[in-house]
Design an enzyme around this catalytic site. Structure first.
Site, short mmCIF file in Angstrom:
data_model
loop_
_atom_site.label_atom_id
_atom_site.label_comp_id
_atom_site.label_asym_id
_atom_site.label_seq_id
_atom_site.Cartn_x
_atom_site.Cartn_y
_atom_site.Cartn_z
N SER A 267 -63.84 43.50 31.17
CA SER A 267 -64.92 43.97 32.01
C SER A 267 -65.81 42.80 32.41
O SER A 267 -65.34 41.85 33.02
CB SER A 267 -65.70 45.08 31.27
OG SER A 267 -66.54 45.78 32.15
N GLU B 140 -58.10 45.23 37.19
CA GLU B 140 -58.48 46.54 36.64
C GLU B 140 -59.93 46.77 37.01
O GLU B 140 -60.65 45.85 37.38
CB GLU B 140 -58.28 46.58 35.12
CG GLU B 140 -59.16 45.64 34.32
CD GLU B 140 -60.55 46.20 34.03
OE1 GLU B 140 -60.70 47.43 33.84
OE2 GLU B 140 -61.51 45.40 33.98
N HIS C 52 -60.50 49.69 30.99
CA HIS C 52 -61.39 50.73 30.47
C HIS C 52 -60.59 52.01 30.22
O HIS C 52 -60.82 53.05 30.83
CB HIS C 52 -62.52 50.99 31.44
CG HIS C 52 -63.36 49.80 31.74
ND1 HIS C 52 -62.95 48.77 32.55
CD2 HIS C 52 -64.62 49.47 31.33
CE1 HIS C 52 -63.91 47.86 32.63
NE2 HIS C 52 -64.93 48.26 31.89
#
Length: 305
Positions: free
Chosen positions: A109, A210, A274
């Site tokens: 992230s 992602e 995630h």
């Protein structure tokens, strides 16, 4: 030339740092988790601090990172969570210190900003993998934990396939085979760091992407941003991770439009990001992507022999 760390041995010590967002950590639960697996942990000061949406001041979070890299007693550096804040540290990172003390930096992230900068300027491999709060202490499904520990302990090396759980389907979007360093991470962060010292160098790479909380039109905008910035021209292949809330079927037309004209292999549905489970990926390591056979194979060892 990649700067390789040492594989984790028994009784290895993990530094727990919070370079980005603030969160409450159950210290006893964390210590018990490491002890039950034969490891130790050292929790750095910024983990228990908070300044609004940040885990402590920029100075504290930076100091924790530098101290963890510099301390010879620390074997790996595990981020507590993502959120926001990693970008604020980029222009203050001591890349010479990091290059001289290569250690696995584990997270995803917002941590993508650190991963990309450290690989680009220090040549140190990074690990896009489970963080402490949401993943390891959050009880995520296997192989979340085992994929991380298998890579960190050197159980995987050149010629080994990075296995994907059979219960989760992979989709070949564009067939083909390609090799190159596996680079990327969170798509929003790849876009946000364009024009900065953490800007990704995609020439010859296998691009991994992602994201979370991004509707399809914003994923389109982010991919278009990378294309207009020239960051898709040299890509050799694409591994598409989880896009929480967007199915592979919904992503497929966009992926075909974006990468189809280049003819590079594209494999989608990889359980990293995630999601649950959340598989570990070694960023910077040379891999072979075979989208036709839905396989990802390491082409180098990850640690010093």
């Amino acid at each position: 030339m990649n700067c390789l760390p040492k594989a984790l041995a028994g009784d290895a010590c993990f530094a727990i740092v919070a370079p980005a967002g603030a969160a409450r950590l159950d210290v006893q639960k964390a210590q018990e988790w490491f002890q039950s697996r034969g490891y130790r942990c050292r929790i750095y000061p910024g983990v228990s601090q908070a300044q609004g949406y940040l885990a402590g001041s920029d100075e504290q979070r930076l100091q924790d990172l530098h101290d963890a890299f510099a301390d010879p007693a620390i074997d790996a550096i595990l981020c507590m969570r993502g959120g926001y804040g990693s970008m604020r540290l980029l222009d203050k990172l001591d890349f010479e210190l990091i290059r001289a003390n290569p250690k696995p930096l584990i997270g995803y992230s917002d941590i993508t900003a650190l991963h990309t900068a450290i690989y680009r300027h220090a040549g140190v491999l990074a690990f896009h993998g489970a963080m402490l709060n949401a993943d390891l202490l959050g009880g995520k499904l296997e192989p979340t934990e085992s994929s991380l520990l298998a890579q960190l302990t050197g159980q995987l090396g050149a010629g080994d396939e990075i296995a994907h759980p059979t219960g989760f389907a992979l989709e070949c979007i564009v067939p083909g085979v390609a090799s190159g360093p596996l680079l990327g991470g969170n798509l929003s962060m790849l876009g946000a760091t364009l024009g900065t010292l953490a800007q990704i160098d995609t020439q010859g790479c296998i691009l991994f992407i992602e994201d979370v909380n991004e509707p399809l039109y914003r994923v389109d905008r982010l991919l278009t941003q990378l294309r207009l910035a020239g960051k898709l021209e040299g890509v050799k292949g694409v591994l598409v991770g989880d896009f929480a809330g967007i199915t592979v079927a919904a992503l497929t037309p966009l992926l075909e439009q974006t990468f189809g004209p280049q003819g590079v292999p594209v494999l989608a549905g990889w359980r990293s990001g995630h999601c649950d489970p959340n598989l570990c990926l070694p960023l910077g390591a040379r891999v072979r992507l075979d989208s036709s056979n839905k396989a990802l194979v390491l082409q180098q060892d990850l640690f010093l022999s």
